[in-house]
Design a protein around this motif. Sequence first.
Motif, PDB file in Angstrom:
ATOM      1  N   THR A   1       0.846  -1.184   0.000  1.00 29.45           N
ATOM      2  CA  THR A   1       0.000   0.000   0.000  1.00 29.45           C
ATOM      3  C   THR A   1       0.890   1.245   0.000  1.00 29.45           C
ATOM      4  N   SER A   2       0.254   2.391  -0.174  1.00 25.09           N
ATOM      5  CA  SER A   2       1.005   3.642  -0.279  1.00 25.09           C
ATOM      6  C   SER A   2       1.332   4.270   1.071  1.00 25.09           C
ATOM      7  N   SER A   3       1.057   3.579   2.159  1.00 25.09           N
ATOM      8  CA  SER A   3       1.534   4.026   3.466  1.00 25.09           C
ATOM      9  C   SER A   3       3.055   3.905   3.499  1.00 25.09           C
ATOM     10  N   ARG A   4       3.735   4.942   3.970  1.00 22.06           N
ATOM     11  CA  ARG A   4       5.200   4.933   3.947  1.00 22.06           C
ATOM     12  C   ARG A   4       5.772   3.764   4.746  1.00 22.06           C
ATOM     13  N   ARG A   5       5.211   3.478   5.915  1.00 23.23           N
ATOM     14  CA  ARG A   5       5.771   2.388   6.727  1.00 23.23           C
ATOM     15  C   ARG A   5       5.536   1.024   6.081  1.00 23.23           C
ATOM     16  N   VAL A   6       4.398   0.876   5.393  1.00 24.05           N
ATOM     17  CA  VAL A   6       4.144  -0.373   4.672  1.00 24.05           C
ATOM     18  C   VAL A   6       5.126  -0.504   3.518  1.00 24.05           C
ATOM     19  N   HIS A   7       5.301   0.585   2.781  1.00 26.17           N
ATOM     20  CA  HIS A   7       6.264   0.616   1.681  1.00 26.17           C
ATOM     21  C   HIS A   7       7.666   0.267   2.179  1.00 26.17           C
ATOM     22  N   ASP A   8       8.060   0.862   3.319  1.00 19.46           N
ATOM     23  CA  ASP A   8       9.408   0.623   3.840  1.00 19.46           C
ATOM     24  C   ASP A   8       9.589  -0.838   4.256  1.00 19.46           C
ATOM     25  N   THR A   9       8.565  -1.416   4.851  1.00 17.70           N
ATOM     26  CA  THR A   9       8.636  -2.830   5.228  1.00 17.70           C
ATOM     27  C   THR A   9       8.882  -3.695   3.995  1.00 17.70           C
ATOM     28  N   ALA A  10       8.121  -3.424   2.941  1.00 21.64           N
ATOM     29  CA  ALA A  10       8.289  -4.191   1.708  1.00 21.64           C
ATOM     30  C   ALA A  10       9.684  -4.016   1.132  1.00 21.64           C
ATOM     31  N   LYS A  11      10.218  -2.803   1.200  1.00 23.34           N
ATOM     32  CA  LYS A  11      11.561  -2.556   0.675  1.00 23.34           C
ATOM     33  C   LYS A  11      12.626  -3.306   1.479  1.00 23.34           C
ATOM     34  N   TYR A  12      12.501  -3.300   2.798  1.00 21.81           N
ATOM     35  CA  TYR A  12      13.460  -4.043   3.622  1.00 21.81           C
ATOM     36  C   TYR A  12      13.374  -5.539   3.308  1.00 21.81           C
ATOM     37  N   PHE A  13      12.156  -6.023   3.122  1.00 18.51           N
ATOM     38  CA  PHE A  13      11.953  -7.436   2.780  1.00 18.51           C
ATOM     39  C   PHE A  13      12.638  -7.752   1.452  1.00 18.51           C
ATOM     40  N   ILE A  14      12.409  -6.914   0.453  1.00 20.81           N
ATOM     41  CA  ILE A  14      13.013  -7.127  -0.866  1.00 20.81           C
ATOM     42  C   ILE A  14      14.532  -7.082  -0.779  1.00 20.81           C
ATOM     43  N   ASP A  15      15.060  -6.101  -0.031  1.00 20.03           N
ATOM     44  CA  ASP A  15      16.521  -5.988   0.097  1.00 20.03           C
ATOM     45  C   ASP A  15      17.129  -7.265   0.671  1.00 20.03           C
ATOM     46  N   ALA A  16      16.427  -7.869   1.641  1.00 20.64           N
ATOM     47  CA  ALA A  16      16.959  -9.065   2.293  1.00 20.64           C
ATOM     48  C   ALA A  16      16.847 -10.306   1.425  1.00 20.64           C
ATOM     49  N   LEU A  17      16.011 -10.265   0.384  1.00 16.53           N
ATOM     50  CA  LEU A  17      15.943 -11.398  -0.545  1.00 16.53           C
ATOM     51  C   LEU A  17      17.233 -11.538  -1.335  1.00 16.53           C
ATOM     52  N   GLY A  18      17.958 -10.432  -1.473  1.00 19.91           N
ATOM     53  CA  GLY A  18      19.199 -10.470  -2.240  1.00 19.91           C
ATOM     54  C   GLY A  18      18.971 -10.117  -3.692  1.00 19.91           C
ATOM     55  N   SER A  19      20.027 -10.128  -4.454  1.00 22.66           N
ATOM     56  CA  SER A  19      19.995  -9.667  -5.850  1.00 22.66           C
ATOM     57  C   SER A  19      19.637 -10.761  -6.854  1.00 22.66           C
ATOM     58  N   ASP A  20      19.371 -11.960  -6.385  1.00 22.84           N
ATOM     59  CA  ASP A  20      19.131 -13.072  -7.306  1.00 22.84           C
ATOM     60  C   ASP A  20      17.742 -13.056  -7.922  1.00 22.84           C
ATOM     61  N   TYR A  21      16.815 -12.259  -7.360  1.00 24.15           N
ATOM     62  CA  TYR A  21      15.414 -12.423  -7.745  1.00 24.15           C
ATOM     63  C   TYR A  21      14.821 -11.230  -8.492  1.00 24.15           C
ATOM     64  N   ASN A  22      15.599 -10.178  -8.725  1.00 22.10           N
ATOM     65  CA  ASN A  22      15.137  -9.044  -9.523  1.00 22.10           C
ATOM     66  C   ASN A  22      13.734  -8.615  -9.106  1.00 22.10           C
ATOM     67  N   ALA A  23      13.585  -8.373  -7.814  1.00 22.07           N
ATOM     68  CA  ALA A  23      12.265  -8.018  -7.280  1.00 22.07           C
ATOM     69  C   ALA A  23      11.973  -6.536  -7.494  1.00 22.07           C
ATOM     70  N   THR A  24      10.764  -6.233  -7.883  1.00 24.38           N
ATOM     71  CA  THR A  24      10.311  -4.863  -8.044  1.00 24.38           C
ATOM     72  C   THR A  24       9.074  -4.649  -7.180  1.00 24.38           C
ATOM     73  N   LEU A  25       8.858  -3.390  -6.797  1.00 20.05           N
ATOM     74  CA  LEU A  25       7.760  -3.062  -5.892  1.00 20.05           C
ATOM     75  C   LEU A  25       6.713  -2.223  -6.603  1.00 20.05           C
ATOM     76  N   GLN A  26       5.471  -2.668  -6.524  1.00 23.15           N
ATOM     77  CA  GLN A  26       4.334  -1.907  -7.036  1.00 23.15           C
ATOM     78  C   GLN A  26       3.624  -1.275  -5.839  1.00 23.15           C
ATOM     79  N   VAL A  27       3.494   0.052  -5.840  1.00 23.33           N
ATOM     80  CA  VAL A  27       2.888   0.774  -4.721  1.00 23.33           C
ATOM     81  C   VAL A  27       1.430   1.069  -5.065  1.00 23.33           C
ATOM     82  N   ILE A  28       0.531   0.402  -4.349  1.00 25.97           N
ATOM     83  CA  ILE A  28      -0.899   0.464  -4.651  1.00 25.97           C
ATOM     84  C   ILE A  28      -1.557   1.536  -3.781  1.00 25.97           C
ATOM     85  N   ASP A  29      -2.300   2.422  -4.405  1.00 26.05           N
ATOM     86  CA  ASP A  29      -2.924   3.546  -3.709  1.00 26.05           C
ATOM     87  C   ASP A  29      -3.898   3.062  -2.638  1.00 26.05           C
ATOM     88  N   GLU A  30      -3.843   3.695  -1.459  1.00 28.94           N
ATOM     89  CA  GLU A  30      -4.829   3.374  -0.430  1.00 28.94           C
ATOM     90  C   GLU A  30      -5.776   4.552  -0.173  1.00 28.94           C
TER      91      GLU A  30
END
Length: 465
Positions: free
Chosen positions: A169-198
């Motif tokens: 969702t577009s809440s900053r803390r939700v966005h940040d959680t998702a980003k930390y999660f993606i960062d910890a997955l590492g570079s092998d998975y080419n993860a991208t984040l879609q920010v959905i309006d709330e």
Amino acid sequence: MLSLILSALLASPVAQGLVVPQLVELQKIGTQDDIFPYLAGDAPYFSYPNDYGIPREAPESCEMTQVQLIARHGERYPSKSRGRKLFKTWYKLSNYTKTFNGSLSFLNDDYEFFIQDLDNLEQETTLENSVNPLNPYTGEMDAKLHARDFLQQYGNLLENNTNLTVFATSSRRVHDTAKYFIDALGSDYNATLQVIDEEPSAGANTISAGYSCPAWNESAFSNITDAYSDKYLENIAKRLNKQNPGLNLTSSDSFMLFSWCAYEISARGYSDICDVFTQDELIRYSYYDDLSNYYSDGPGYPLIKDVGSNLFNATVKLLKQSEELDQKAWLSFTHDTDILNYLTTVGLFDDGNPLNATYVPFRDHVFHKSWQVPMGARVYTQKFQCSNESYVRYVVNDAVIPIESCSSGPGFSCPEDDFYDYAASRLQGLNFAAACDVTSVSNVTSLTYYWDYNTTNYNATLLDQ
């Protein structure tokens, strides 16, 4: 586990050059997790307490074919509105000119209030903004540990995917959680984040359907919740005022002390204010939270099934399309209320026995809000194949929670066709757009982001809420 986290934190760049907390402070970290389930979902993450002992892994000779995650943002600072109330109580204590006695005596020892920067309100707790640089309970650390656990459990579902799309969702803390999660997955998975309006204008195309529901009245059943006795809050205030003459705390202050306890743990790693409460008081506070959420965000408010149906419908559709969709792991991050709405429609914690305000129903008490949506809550939908048959089941905060009426499959799962029948029965007669009067705030009446993210760039403006 805690010692490993602390070792990692000590070695982190953030900790270098900072004053290491005294040994007595370090000794307090990790000693309060037994009260997390009583702190109304404001405490750090903990696993679902009523674990039936069913392994989370796919049953023997079975293979995961799809997993869906709906997760709450990680540990955070209080909201702005809660922060204002906490400061009001803190000012009353900080202006007390006498020596504190009893459970408040820690305030004599150069105590610093845990909210040290107003800009942190609403935000995720991180290694950088924590009061204690060795705090292991930050939302940042929680998200990263969750990602590592996800890879251990479901990493095989990512092996043949060149891209992984994650939704938040577009809440900053939700966005940040998702980003930390993606960062910890590492570079092998080419993860991208879609920010959905709330925002309400998103209508049905959102992970946070409640914002698009003008018909929702959280006070609809306040006559029930208002009947719950707050004598336990009066008792806390009386006890502290007796120990500290002239302090003049009120029941409202007592209520805020519970939030102080929970949020300070996420910001500092421990909280001395938690020692104010007796176990009886923790139980009564926790049940008040269950009761109020049951009738505002859960099974006690009929409209909530319609709200949760928006997301439940989409997850069922993803399950049905699992063989034709390239992506096998669907990861979505949102708020606690949205997860409660979703679980209400799914029906995992609705036994049909309404909660009441006259006593704590220790035997007949299935709906524990804080157990379902602690900070960093995670609800997984697993689909796995055994021989030529497929099955579905749910894992809530590390615990397999079987569907009561459909658990005949391996690992107490629900056979796929039976699950779709179950889902249809849960969704029968529900209509999010109609029940919520969505068209009064938006002309968007369908959830599409799981299917059109390749052609639509979801990049909503981040909100501090």
